[in-house]
Design a protein around this motif. Structure first.
Motif, PDB file in Angstrom:
ATOM      1  N   ALA A  13       0.827  -1.210   0.000  1.00  0.00           N
ATOM      2  CA  ALA A  13       0.000   0.000   0.000  1.00  0.00           C
ATOM      3  C   ALA A  13       0.857   1.254   0.000  1.00  0.00           C
ATOM      4  O   ALA A  13       0.566   2.218  -0.721  1.00  0.00           O
ATOM      5  N   ALA A  14       1.930   1.276   0.798  1.00  0.00           N
ATOM      6  CA  ALA A  14       2.797   2.455   0.838  1.00  0.00           C
ATOM      7  C   ALA A  14       3.475   2.668  -0.505  1.00  0.00           C
ATOM      8  O   ALA A  14       3.662   3.810  -0.952  1.00  0.00           O
ATOM      9  N   LEU A  15       3.852   1.585  -1.178  1.00  0.00           N
ATOM     10  CA  LEU A  15       4.502   1.704  -2.482  1.00  0.00           C
ATOM     11  C   LEU A  15       3.567   2.318  -3.515  1.00  0.00           C
ATOM     12  O   LEU A  15       3.958   3.167  -4.316  1.00  0.00           O
ATOM     13  N   VAL A  16       2.301   1.910  -3.496  1.00  0.00           N
ATOM     14  CA  VAL A  16       1.322   2.486  -4.425  1.00  0.00           C
ATOM     15  C   VAL A  16       1.106   3.964  -4.132  1.00  0.00           C
ATOM     16  O   VAL A  16       1.090   4.802  -5.027  1.00  0.00           O
ATOM     17  N   ASP A  17       0.970   4.298  -2.832  1.00  0.00           N
ATOM     18  CA  ASP A  17       0.734   5.701  -2.476  1.00  0.00           C
ATOM     19  C   ASP A  17       1.887   6.592  -2.889  1.00  0.00           C
ATOM     20  O   ASP A  17       1.679   7.716  -3.353  1.00  0.00           O
ATOM     21  N   ARG A  18       3.130   6.115  -2.712  1.00  0.00           N
ATOM     22  CA  ARG A  18       4.284   6.943  -3.063  1.00  0.00           C
ATOM     23  C   ARG A  18       4.532   6.991  -4.573  1.00  0.00           C
ATOM     24  O   ARG A  18       5.372   7.756  -5.032  1.00  0.00           O
ATOM     25  N   THR A  19       3.808   6.179  -5.346  1.00  0.00           N
ATOM     26  CA  THR A  19       3.976   6.172  -6.806  1.00  0.00           C
ATOM     27  C   THR A  19       2.841   6.922  -7.494  1.00  0.00           C
ATOM     28  O   THR A  19       2.716   6.892  -8.717  1.00  0.00           O
ATOM     29  N   LEU A  20       1.994   7.576  -6.720  1.00  0.00           N
ATOM     30  CA  LEU A  20       0.858   8.295  -7.280  1.00  0.00           C
ATOM     31  C   LEU A  20       1.333   9.314  -8.327  1.00  0.00           C
ATOM     32  O   LEU A  20       2.198  10.137  -8.065  1.00  0.00           O
ATOM     33  N   GLY A  21       0.737   9.222  -9.544  1.00  0.00           N
ATOM     34  CA  GLY A  21       1.100  10.120 -10.628  1.00  0.00           C
ATOM     35  C   GLY A  21       2.305   9.666 -11.441  1.00  0.00           C
ATOM     36  O   GLY A  21       2.675  10.336 -12.412  1.00  0.00           O
ATOM     37  N   ASN A  22       2.909   8.547 -11.084  1.00  0.00           N
ATOM     38  CA  ASN A  22       4.083   8.036 -11.794  1.00  0.00           C
ATOM     39  C   ASN A  22       3.734   6.771 -12.579  1.00  0.00           C
ATOM     40  O   ASN A  22       2.704   6.130 -12.360  1.00  0.00           O
ATOM     41  N   ARG A  23       4.657   6.397 -13.454  1.00  0.00           N
ATOM     42  CA  ARG A  23       4.416   5.269 -14.339  1.00  0.00           C
ATOM     43  C   ARG A  23       4.768   3.939 -13.667  1.00  0.00           C
ATOM     44  O   ARG A  23       5.727   3.850 -12.907  1.00  0.00           O
ATOM     45  N   VAL A  24       3.949   2.934 -13.974  1.00  0.00           N
ATOM     46  CA  VAL A  24       4.212   1.559 -13.569  1.00  0.00           C
ATOM     47  C   VAL A  24       3.948   0.682 -14.787  1.00  0.00           C
ATOM     48  O   VAL A  24       3.514   1.162 -15.843  1.00  0.00           O
ATOM     49  N   THR A  25       4.198  -0.593 -14.642  1.00  0.00           N
ATOM     50  CA  THR A  25       3.910  -1.557 -15.707  1.00  0.00           C
ATOM     51  C   THR A  25       2.885  -2.544 -15.196  1.00  0.00           C
ATOM     52  O   THR A  25       3.056  -3.139 -14.121  1.00  0.00           O
ATOM     53  N   ILE A  26       1.792  -2.713 -15.931  1.00  0.00           N
ATOM     54  CA  ILE A  26       0.779  -3.696 -15.566  1.00  0.00           C
ATOM     55  C   ILE A  26       0.865  -4.860 -16.533  1.00  0.00           C
ATOM     56  O   ILE A  26       0.956  -4.679 -17.754  1.00  0.00           O
ATOM     57  N   THR A  27       0.885  -6.066 -15.981  1.00  0.00           N
ATOM     58  CA  THR A  27       1.000  -7.292 -16.778  1.00  0.00           C
ATOM     59  C   THR A  27      -0.226  -8.143 -16.522  1.00  0.00           C
ATOM     60  O   THR A  27      -0.564  -8.443 -15.372  1.00  0.00           O
ATOM     61  N   ARG A  28      -0.901  -8.517 -17.618  1.00  0.00           N
ATOM     62  CA  ARG A  28      -2.104  -9.338 -17.516  1.00  0.00           C
ATOM     63  C   ARG A  28      -1.963 -10.575 -18.399  1.00  0.00           C
ATOM     64  O   ARG A  28      -1.283 -10.561 -19.426  1.00  0.00           O
ATOM     65  N   PHE A  29      -2.662 -11.613 -17.994  1.00  0.00           N
ATOM     66  CA  PHE A  29      -2.730 -12.829 -18.816  1.00  0.00           C
ATOM     67  C   PHE A  29      -3.870 -12.700 -19.815  1.00  0.00           C
ATOM     68  O   PHE A  29      -4.997 -12.340 -19.450  1.00  0.00           O
ATOM     69  N   ASN A  30      -3.570 -12.947 -21.080  1.00  0.00           N
ATOM     70  CA  ASN A  30      -4.563 -12.879 -22.152  1.00  0.00           C
ATOM     71  C   ASN A  30      -5.057 -14.294 -22.434  1.00  0.00           C
ATOM     72  O   ASN A  30      -4.307 -15.126 -22.963  1.00  0.00           O
ATOM     73  N   PRO A  31      -6.312 -14.611 -22.086  1.00  0.00           N
ATOM     74  CA  PRO A  31      -6.788 -15.988 -22.309  1.00  0.00           C
ATOM     75  C   PRO A  31      -6.906 -16.351 -23.785  1.00  0.00           C
ATOM     76  O   PRO A  31      -6.909 -17.528 -24.131  1.00  0.00           O
ATOM     77  N   GLY A  32      -6.994 -15.330 -24.651  1.00  0.00           N
ATOM     78  CA  GLY A  32      -7.094 -15.617 -26.075  1.00  0.00           C
ATOM     79  C   GLY A  32      -5.785 -16.112 -26.662  1.00  0.00           C
ATOM     80  O   GLY A  32      -5.762 -17.024 -27.480  1.00  0.00           O
ATOM     81  N   THR A  33      -4.673 -15.503 -26.251  1.00  0.00           N
ATOM     82  CA  THR A  33      -3.363 -15.871 -26.797  1.00  0.00           C
ATOM     83  C   THR A  33      -2.607 -16.830 -25.881  1.00  0.00           C
ATOM     84  O   THR A  33      -1.642 -17.459 -26.306  1.00  0.00           O
ATOM     85  N   GLY A  34      -3.043 -16.897 -24.624  1.00  0.00           N
ATOM     86  CA  GLY A  34      -2.331 -17.758 -23.685  1.00  0.00           C
ATOM     87  C   GLY A  34      -1.017 -17.165 -23.223  1.00  0.00           C
ATOM     88  O   GLY A  34      -0.183 -17.888 -22.660  1.00  0.00           O
ATOM     89  N   LYS A  35      -0.823 -15.871 -23.443  1.00  0.00           N
ATOM     90  CA  LYS A  35       0.418 -15.215 -23.059  1.00  0.00           C
ATOM     91  C   LYS A  35       0.133 -14.018 -22.146  1.00  0.00           C
ATOM     92  O   LYS A  35      -0.982 -13.499 -22.114  1.00  0.00           O
ATOM     93  N   SER A  36       1.180 -13.599 -21.442  1.00  0.00           N
ATOM     94  CA  SER A  36       1.084 -12.406 -20.612  1.00  0.00           C
ATOM     95  C   SER A  36       1.461 -11.195 -21.439  1.00  0.00           C
ATOM     96  O   SER A  36       2.414 -11.234 -22.223  1.00  0.00           O
ATOM     97  N   GLU A  37       0.710 -10.103 -21.252  1.00  0.00           N
ATOM     98  CA  GLU A  37       0.948  -8.881 -21.998  1.00  0.00           C
ATOM     99  C   GLU A  37       1.186  -7.733 -21.019  1.00  0.00           C
ATOM    100  O   GLU A  37       0.472  -7.607 -20.025  1.00  0.00           O
ATOM    101  N   SER A  38       2.177  -6.906 -21.306  1.00  0.00           N
ATOM    102  CA  SER A  38       2.535  -5.794 -20.417  1.00  0.00           C
ATOM    103  C   SER A  38       2.341  -4.475 -21.144  1.00  0.00           C
ATOM    104  O   SER A  38       2.554  -4.379 -22.360  1.00  0.00           O
ATOM    105  N   ARG A  39       1.981  -3.447 -20.380  1.00  0.00           N
ATOM    106  CA  ARG A  39       1.855  -2.109 -20.946  1.00  0.00           C
ATOM    107  C   ARG A  39       2.084  -1.087 -19.835  1.00  0.00           C
ATOM    108  O   ARG A  39       1.922  -1.380 -18.653  1.00  0.00           O
ATOM    109  N   ASP A  40       2.466   0.110 -20.233  1.00  0.00           N
ATOM    110  CA  ASP A  40       2.710   1.186 -19.267  1.00  0.00           C
ATOM    111  C   ASP A  40       1.394   1.783 -18.792  1.00  0.00           C
ATOM    112  O   ASP A  40       0.404   1.808 -19.527  1.00  0.00           O
ATOM    113  N   ALA A  41       1.416   2.260 -17.557  1.00  0.00           N
ATOM    114  CA  ALA A  41       0.225   2.898 -16.984  1.00  0.00           C
ATOM    115  C   ALA A  41       0.680   3.922 -15.955  1.00  0.00           C
ATOM    116  O   ALA A  41       1.838   3.923 -15.515  1.00  0.00           O
TER     117      ALA A  41
END
Length: 557
Positions: A114-142
């Motif tokens: 929780a502290a890490l998220v709060d101190r990163t407010l307004g900054n970029r992170v990378t979110i990685t999700r599993f795509n059930p269609g391709t069977g692979k994990s996909e990452s993008r900036d957020a």
């Protein structure tokens, strides 16, 4: 008044500077401590016989940490990483700074999801999700757009989305940990330096979560004809540190005596928090059935890299870069015994006693340490028997055994060099052993209060099986309440020991009675009027005494 052009240029530049930049100050980390001094005070509310609470120690310690810091010119914030988690921040003093202390604060957050998220407010992170269609994990900036106080909203391009609301396995990856966020407690102060430079400074503060007690082992020797016997005594200081921080190679001291404490250190020493991440998402199903758990039949994402905390939603938070200093945690025995060469030395501290360990000692986190502080081989000791006499009781001359009562037995010596002792004895517990043909056997467990040098030491053991007493007034006449006449009493003391027995007969409040024993003297001891009688071995003491009310008794009424 004439204003120089240079001054005008400076004012223009100053006014053109944003307010945030004007107040901007450097953040500087002090070095790790190069030296520690730890002085432990025992629980001020613990009385004689009280147990040291190992799960929640209620004593405290004064800790001094010597560190080095390099300051820039102007105002700056110094961060002390790794202070005790039980630190009482309002008690902190920093010495050695050229500009003193302007402001001091205790960081409330430890490194956590929780502290890490709060101190990163307004900054970029990378979110990685599993795509059930391709069977692979996909990452993008957020970009993190909300605090971790119920849910996380990310901005991905021109869209906004909530984390953990899609039903898909996903995780966040951060580029690093903000420098002011640490897995260890941090205390910081603001200071000012005209020139800047490197300084050796000392941070001193009180910390909650410590305690200590004294433990004694007594070995009783063989008795002598005069009723005395030698006693060997070994004593240890047991120091407890319930904090999560260790203090390596510290100058260790403990203080004996009761100190008047007004502050609530436990409340003042509120520990920093490691907050978990609790994500609340909007419901997908009905309020009756709850949100369904979607199973796409795919394996879970790989575990986080080694060294990352597994305790807080490990599939959400991953740190790939961190400024945390990871130290190898050596295996520490919960009870380390220091050799007698490091025996603590007694010193005076006002009306208190301070015991200083002459060699550096590591005060381990969540552990205890024992240090020898006293060793005596032959303390002159004897058994002391105590009996109580009530002048209103009638002595039965027909059968003396009817009135016999067991005397209370005490271990008795004097805290003097002549008796082989002569050292302050802090409050604690003692185990007494006596040598037998089968080796040392435990004969008693004793409780000691604080005994300064020069006092008599009396340790109660219980009822005696060999010394008895019987006393009371003779005839039908009880002591009168006008103090005009003496009343005759009979005192019988029986000793079945093979050595003389010293019996101390008590009459209670010295203002209540005057006593004239046969061949003895009455005196006041520990608030009672007493008479000491030496009863020979295997003999009986049988004498007439006289008692009456003193004149002061009626004056006080």
């Amino acid at each position: 008044m004439r204003i120089l052009p240079a001054t005008l240029a400076f004012l223009a530049a100053f006014l053109a500077t944003p307010a945030a930049a004007q107040d901007e100050r450097a953040r500087v980390f002090a070095s790790e401590a190069s030296h520690y001094a730890v002085t432990v005070y025992r629980d001020p509310n613990r009385s004689v016989g009280g147990e040291m609470d190992q799960d929640n120690p209620r004593g405290y310690a004064m800790i001094s940490e010597t560190r080095t810091v390099t300051l820039p010119r102007g105002r700056s914030t110094i961060l002390f990483e790794g202070v005790s988690e039980g630190m009482v921040a309002v008690s902190a003093i920093v010495s050695g700074l050229p500009g003193g202390t302007i402001e001091k604060n205790r960081n409330a957050d430890l490194l956590s999801p929780a502290a890490l998220v709060d101190r990163t407010l307004g900054n970029r992170v990378t979110i990685t999700r599993f795509n059930p269609g391709t069977g692979k994990s996909e990452s993008r900036d957020a970009i993190v757009r909300t605090r971790a106080d119920g849910g996380i909203v990310l901005q991905t391009g021109d869209k906004f989305e909530a984390v953990r609301c899609s039903g898909l396995p996903e995780k966040l990856t951060f580029d690093g940990v903000p420098p002011e966020l640490s897995a260890r407690p941090i205390f910081n102060i603001d200071t000012y330096s005209e020139t800047g430079g490197t300084y050796e400074i000392v941070l001193t503060y009180l910390s909650w979560g410590f305690d200590w007690e004294a433990n004694y082992v007594a070995h009783l020797g063989n008795g002598r004809r005069d009723g005395t016997f030698p006693m060997g005594l070994t004593s240890w200081l047991t120091v407890l540190n319930d904090n999560g921080q260790s203090f390596p190679d510290a100058d260790l001291m403990v203080v004996a005596g009761k100190i008047a404490i007004q502050s609530d250190f436990e409340e003042l020493a509120e520990s920093p928090r490691a907050r978990g991440l609790r994500l609340n998402c909007y419901p997908i199903g009905s309020t009756a059935s709850g949100s369904p758990v979607i199973n796409y039949g795919v394996p879970p994402p790989p575990p986080p890299p080694p060294g990352i905390s597994q305790g807080f939603n490990e599939d959400v938070i991953v740190v790939t870069g961190s400024r945390m200093r990871r130290e190898a945690m050596a295996s520490v025995s919960p009870l380390a015994v220091v050799s007698e060469e490091a025996m603590a030395r007694e010193e005076n501290l006002a009306d208190l006693k301070l015991y200083r360990v002459p060699r550096p000692v590591t005060v381990s986190s969540k552990g205890m340490k024992q240090i020898a502080f006293l060793s005596r081989e032959a303390i002159r000791t004897r058994w002391l028997y105590s009996a109580y006499c009530d002048p209103y009781d009638r002595f039965n001359p027909g059968d003396e055994k009817d009135g016999l009562e067991e005397a209370q037995i005490r271990l008795f010596t004097e805290n003097k060099v002549d008796f082989g002792l002569g050292a302050s004895l802090p409050m604690g517990k003692a185990s007494a052993f006596e040598s037998t043909t089968l080796g040392p056997q435990l004969v008693a467990e004793l409780e000691l209060r604080d005994y300064p040098v020069g006092q008599e030491v009396e340790l109660p053991l219980g009822e005696s099986a060999k010394v008895f007493s019987n006393c009371g007034h003779l005839g039908e006449t009880e002591p009168d309440d006008n103090g005009k006449r003496w009343t005759s009493m009979r005192m019988v003391l029986s000793n079945a020991n093979d050595a003389p027995a010293l019996v101390r007969v008590s009459f209670g409040n010295p203002a209540s009675w005057e006593v004239r024993p046969q061949g003895q003297d009455a005196y006041v001891k520990n608030g009672d009027l007493v008479v000491d009688v030496e009863v020979p071995a295997n003999s009986t003491y049988d004498e007439r005494w006289r008692v009456r009310r003193p004149k002061a008794y009626f004056t006080n009424e």
